[in-house]
Motif scaffolding. Structure first.
Motif, PDB file in Angstrom:
ATOM      1  N   GLY A 230      72.984 -32.094  12.902  1.00  0.00           N
ATOM      2  CA  GLY A 230      73.380 -33.461  13.242  1.00  0.00           C
ATOM      3  C   GLY A 230      74.242 -33.539  14.494  1.00  0.00           C
TER       4      GLY A 230
ATOM      5  N   PRO B 166      71.852 -34.159  19.108  1.00  0.00           N
ATOM      6  CA  PRO B 166      72.332 -35.127  20.112  1.00  0.00           C
ATOM      7  C   PRO B 166      72.945 -34.437  21.331  1.00  0.00           C
ATOM      8  CG  PRO B 166      73.009 -35.793  17.915  1.00  0.00           C
ATOM      9  CD  PRO B 166      72.434 -34.429  17.786  1.00  0.00           C
TER      10      PRO B 166
ATOM     11  N   TYR C  59      66.585 -25.101  15.480  1.00  0.00           N
ATOM     12  CA  TYR C  59      67.064 -24.523  14.218  1.00  0.00           C
ATOM     13  C   TYR C  59      67.695 -23.160  14.452  1.00  0.00           C
ATOM     14  CZ  TYR C  59      66.982 -22.420   9.593  1.00  0.00           C
ATOM     15  OH  TYR C  59      67.339 -21.783   8.423  1.00  0.00           O
TER      16      TYR C  59
ATOM     17  N   ARG D 131      75.981 -27.490  13.102  1.00  0.00           N
ATOM     18  CA  ARG D 131      74.973 -28.133  12.263  1.00  0.00           C
ATOM     19  C   ARG D 131      74.068 -29.044  13.091  1.00  0.00           C
ATOM     20  NH1 ARG D 131      76.164 -33.077  10.355  1.00  0.00           N
ATOM     21  NH2 ARG D 131      78.068 -33.978  11.163  1.00  0.00           N
TER      22      ARG D 131
ATOM     23  N   ALA E 236      58.669 -30.244  12.951  1.00  0.00           N
ATOM     24  CA  ALA E 236      58.248 -28.862  13.196  1.00  0.00           C
ATOM     25  C   ALA E 236      59.346 -27.882  12.787  1.00  0.00           C
ATOM     26  CB  ALA E 236      57.905 -28.678  14.671  1.00  0.00           C
ATOM     27  N   GLU E 237      60.594 -28.258  13.013  1.00  0.00           N
ATOM     28  CA  GLU E 237      61.702 -27.368  12.651  1.00  0.00           C
ATOM     29  C   GLU E 237      61.766 -27.180  11.130  1.00  0.00           C
ATOM     30  OE1 GLU E 237      63.652 -25.671  14.584  1.00  0.00           O
ATOM     31  OE2 GLU E 237      63.584 -26.621  16.538  1.00  0.00           O
TER      32      GLU E 237
ATOM     33  N   TRP F  80      57.057 -27.779  24.861  1.00  0.00           N
ATOM     34  CA  TRP F  80      56.505 -27.595  23.515  1.00  0.00           C
ATOM     35  C   TRP F  80      55.738 -26.287  23.464  1.00  0.00           C
ATOM     36  CZ3 TRP F  80      57.731 -30.869  19.576  1.00  0.00           C
ATOM     37  CH2 TRP F  80      58.339 -32.071  19.942  1.00  0.00           C
TER      38      TRP F  80
ATOM     39  N   GLU G 229      71.805 -32.675   6.802  1.00  0.00           N
ATOM     40  CA  GLU G 229      72.507 -32.542   8.085  1.00  0.00           C
ATOM     41  C   GLU G 229      71.949 -33.483   9.153  1.00  0.00           C
ATOM     42  OE1 GLU G 229      72.376 -28.554   9.468  1.00  0.00           O
ATOM     43  OE2 GLU G 229      73.712 -27.790   7.926  1.00  0.00           O
ATOM     44  N   GLN G 230      70.703 -33.869   8.982  1.00  0.00           N
ATOM     45  CA  GLN G 230      70.058 -34.685  10.022  1.00  0.00           C
ATOM     46  C   GLN G 230      70.340 -36.179   9.863  1.00  0.00           C
ATOM     47  OE1 GLN G 230      68.966 -32.652  12.201  1.00  0.00           O
ATOM     48  NE2 GLN G 230      69.104 -30.971  10.732  1.00  0.00           N
TER      49      GLN G 230
ATOM     50  N   ALA H 239      58.705 -35.327  16.234  1.00  0.00           N
ATOM     51  CA  ALA H 239      57.854 -34.142  16.100  1.00  0.00           C
ATOM     52  C   ALA H 239      58.705 -32.886  16.030  1.00  0.00           C
ATOM     53  CB  ALA H 239      56.894 -34.069  17.283  1.00  0.00           C
ATOM     54  N   GLU H 240      59.813 -32.901  16.767  1.00  0.00           N
ATOM     55  CA  GLU H 240      60.659 -31.711  16.824  1.00  0.00           C
ATOM     56  C   GLU H 240      61.252 -31.385  15.447  1.00  0.00           C
ATOM     57  OE1 GLU H 240      64.095 -32.184  19.311  1.00  0.00           O
ATOM     58  OE2 GLU H 240      64.558 -30.055  19.253  1.00  0.00           O
ATOM     59  N   LEU H 241      61.859 -32.394  14.809  1.00  0.00           N
ATOM     60  CA  LEU H 241      62.504 -32.132  13.515  1.00  0.00           C
ATOM     61  C   LEU H 241      61.471 -31.784  12.451  1.00  0.00           C
ATOM     62  CD1 LEU H 241      65.365 -34.794  13.369  1.00  0.00           C
ATOM     63  CD2 LEU H 241      65.538 -32.382  13.892  1.00  0.00           C
TER      64      LEU H 241
ATOM     65  N   TRP I  55      69.572 -28.853   5.004  1.00  0.00           N
ATOM     66  CA  TRP I  55      69.225 -29.053   6.417  1.00  0.00           C
ATOM     67  C   TRP I  55      68.844 -30.522   6.664  1.00  0.00           C
ATOM     68  CZ3 TRP I  55      64.915 -30.462   9.321  1.00  0.00           C
ATOM     69  CH2 TRP I  55      64.992 -30.179  10.685  1.00  0.00           C
TER      70      TRP I  55
ATOM     71  N   ARG J 205      62.021 -36.346  19.185  1.00  0.00           N
ATOM     72  CA  ARG J 205      62.774 -35.784  18.055  1.00  0.00           C
ATOM     73  C   ARG J 205      61.978 -35.861  16.763  1.00  0.00           C
ATOM     74  NH1 ARG J 205      66.210 -33.390  19.967  1.00  0.00           N
ATOM     75  NH2 ARG J 205      67.940 -34.734  20.449  1.00  0.00           N
TER      76      ARG J 205
ATOM     77  N   GLN K  83      59.515 -26.948   9.045  1.00  0.00           N
ATOM     78  CA  GLN K  83      58.527 -25.991   8.534  1.00  0.00           C
ATOM     79  C   GLN K  83      59.024 -24.545   8.614  1.00  0.00           C
ATOM     80  OE1 GLN K  83      56.149 -27.825   7.186  1.00  0.00           O
ATOM     81  NE2 GLN K  83      57.091 -29.550   8.239  1.00  0.00           N
ATOM     82  N   VAL K  84      60.021 -24.294   9.481  1.00  0.00           N
ATOM     83  CA  VAL K  84      60.511 -22.912   9.585  1.00  0.00           C
ATOM     84  C   VAL K  84      61.846 -22.714   8.848  1.00  0.00           C
ATOM     85  CG1 VAL K  84      59.345 -22.397  11.766  1.00  0.00           C
ATOM     86  CG2 VAL K  84      61.630 -23.383  11.810  1.00  0.00           C
ATOM     87  N   VAL K  85      62.372 -23.794   8.301  1.00  0.00           N
ATOM     88  CA  VAL K  85      63.612 -23.672   7.522  1.00  0.00           C
ATOM     89  C   VAL K  85      63.247 -23.102   6.145  1.00  0.00           C
ATOM     90  CG1 VAL K  85      65.543 -24.951   6.499  1.00  0.00           C
ATOM     91  CG2 VAL K  85      64.640 -25.641   8.717  1.00  0.00           C
ATOM     92  N   PRO K  86      63.987 -22.073   5.681  1.00  0.00           N
ATOM     93  CA  PRO K  86      63.681 -21.534   4.351  1.00  0.00           C
ATOM     94  C   PRO K  86      63.798 -22.608   3.279  1.00  0.00           C
ATOM     95  CG  PRO K  86      65.287 -20.150   5.501  1.00  0.00           C
ATOM     96  CD  PRO K  86      65.081 -21.359   6.339  1.00  0.00           C
TER      97      PRO K  86
ATOM     98  N   GLU L 211      67.003 -23.780   1.723  1.00  0.00           N
ATOM     99  CA  GLU L 211      67.959 -24.370   2.661  1.00  0.00           C
ATOM    100  C   GLU L 211      67.556 -25.796   3.055  1.00  0.00           C
ATOM    101  OE1 GLU L 211      69.115 -22.832   6.835  1.00  0.00           O
ATOM    102  OE2 GLU L 211      69.073 -21.084   5.529  1.00  0.00           O
TER     103      GLU L 211
ATOM    104  N   ARG M 122      56.631 -26.250  18.074  1.00  0.00           N
ATOM    105  CA  ARG M 122      58.063 -26.547  18.120  1.00  0.00           C
ATOM    106  C   ARG M 122      58.502 -26.845  19.548  1.00  0.00           C
ATOM    107  NH1 ARG M 122      60.607 -21.446  15.357  1.00  0.00           N
ATOM    108  NH2 ARG M 122      62.531 -22.643  15.415  1.00  0.00           N
ATOM    109  N   ARG M 123      59.603 -27.577  19.645  1.00  0.00           N
ATOM    110  CA  ARG M 123      60.134 -27.942  20.949  1.00  0.00           C
ATOM    111  C   ARG M 123      61.155 -26.883  21.368  1.00  0.00           C
ATOM    112  NH1 ARG M 123      63.653 -33.416  21.969  1.00  0.00           N
ATOM    113  NH2 ARG M 123      63.347 -33.634  24.193  1.00  0.00           N
TER     114      ARG M 123
ATOM    115  N   PRO N 127      53.263 -26.990  12.889  1.00  0.00           N
ATOM    116  CA  PRO N 127      53.198 -27.764  14.144  1.00  0.00           C
ATOM    117  C   PRO N 127      53.962 -27.070  15.273  1.00  0.00           C
ATOM    118  CG  PRO N 127      54.584 -28.874  12.500  1.00  0.00           C
ATOM    119  CD  PRO N 127      54.069 -27.636  11.867  1.00  0.00           C
TER     120      PRO N 127
ATOM    121  N   GLY O   8      72.636 -37.746  12.613  1.00  0.00           N
ATOM    122  CA  GLY O   8      71.929 -37.683  13.901  1.00  0.00           C
ATOM    123  C   GLY O   8      70.849 -38.748  13.980  1.00  0.00           C
TER     124      GLY O   8
END
Lengths: 109, 157
Positions: free
Chosen positions: A36, A40, A25, A34, B48-49, A55, B64-65, B44-46, B61, B42, B51-54, B57, A67-68, A65, B68
């Motif tokens: 998307g 990738p 992010y 962005r 977790a991400e 991680w 946008e995914q 777990a990654e998304l 966000w 991905r 949770q930090v996005v305001p 937004e 983050r990666r 949780p 992908g």
């Protein structure tokens, strides 16, 4: 990897802190790419061996949780450095020249 | 009276706003993540991400995914499925090459290899972690008679 605006932007973002840990992010914010497109691309860079991932240590965080993160490898620094060198001479990336200039000026110092 | 009407107009708006910036992004992302295979990082990654996005937004966000998740996630699933097929063949001590729609067995054992003739078919049961108990059917179109490994699954014609 095909040289696109997004790749050059991500390369600038990663080489801005070549030894640091980068988060998806945060990187997308700094690069203006962005999610998307970014995620990738990070996967392809991992496949190429330009990045390593890991991680966050769950014991060091609270309430969210882990983050990666992504970190540049030596190969990644070389390859992305070469991408930026080529982009500097390519008229398609004129809009990115100021950011490229700043980055190269910092490395020249 | 006008106050009541105003309240009726405001409350639904407020609820919609709460849904859009509160629960909806989480729900939408959870659904999107299902496009990825279960153990894909991905997922777990998304999560977790997010949770930090305001909060303001988050809906954007998550949107946008979408591409992908659809392209990368489904591609991973397809690739994983192909790899699983390969794993199954290893579990059976069979080396299988797919050529078009047919299946070519290069080596197999466990019962006399001579029994597996071109045109033969048998039912098998997978023992791989991901495909426990799944059954499939293989058509044997070629057999390598020098095979030494043993195949442990019974023939079930």
């Amino acid at each position: 990897m095909r040289k696109t605006h997004a790749l050059v932007q991500v390369a600038i973002g990663l080489l801005d802190d070549p030894s640091g840990r980068h988060w998806g992010y945060d990187l997308s914010k700094r690069c203006g790419v962005r999610g998307g497109v970014l995620y990738p691309m990070l996967t392809r860079m991992l496949d190429e061996g330009w990045l390593t991932d890991g991680w966050e240590d769950p014991t060091t965080i609270e309430g969210r949780p882990p983050r990666r993160y992504y970190q540049l490898t030596d190969a990644g620094r070389l390859e992305l450095g070469a991408v930026l060198q080529q982009a500097r001479r390519d008229a398609r990336f004129t809009a990115l020249f100021p950011r490229l200039g700043t980055l190269f000026a910092r490395y020249a110092r | 009276m006008t106050e009541l009407i105003d309240a009726a107009v405001v409350w639904p708006t407020l609820l919609v706003a709460l849904a859009i910036f509160g629960a909806a992004p989480n729900l939408a992302l959870r659904l999107l993540l299902r496009a990825y295979p279960k153990d894909h990082p991905r997922r777990a990654e998304l999560w977790a991400e997010l949770q930090v996005v305001p909060r303001w937004e988050r809906p954007f966000w998550v949107c946008e995914q979408v591409d992908g998740a659809l392209f990368e996630g489904l591609k991973s699933r397809r690739r994983r499925k192909a790899v699983q097929g390969h794993d199954i063949s290893l579990d059976f001590a069979l080396r299988i090459l797919r050529t078009g729609s047919s299946v070519v067995v290069l080596s197999a054992s466990g019962r006399p290899v001579a029994e597996l003739n071109p045109g033969d078919s048998f039912t098998y049961r997978s023992r791989t972690y991901r495909c426990v108990g799944r059954r499939g059917r293989l058509d044997i179109v070629r057999v390598d008679r020098d095979a030494t490994r043993r195949m442990v699954f019974p023939r079930d014609k």
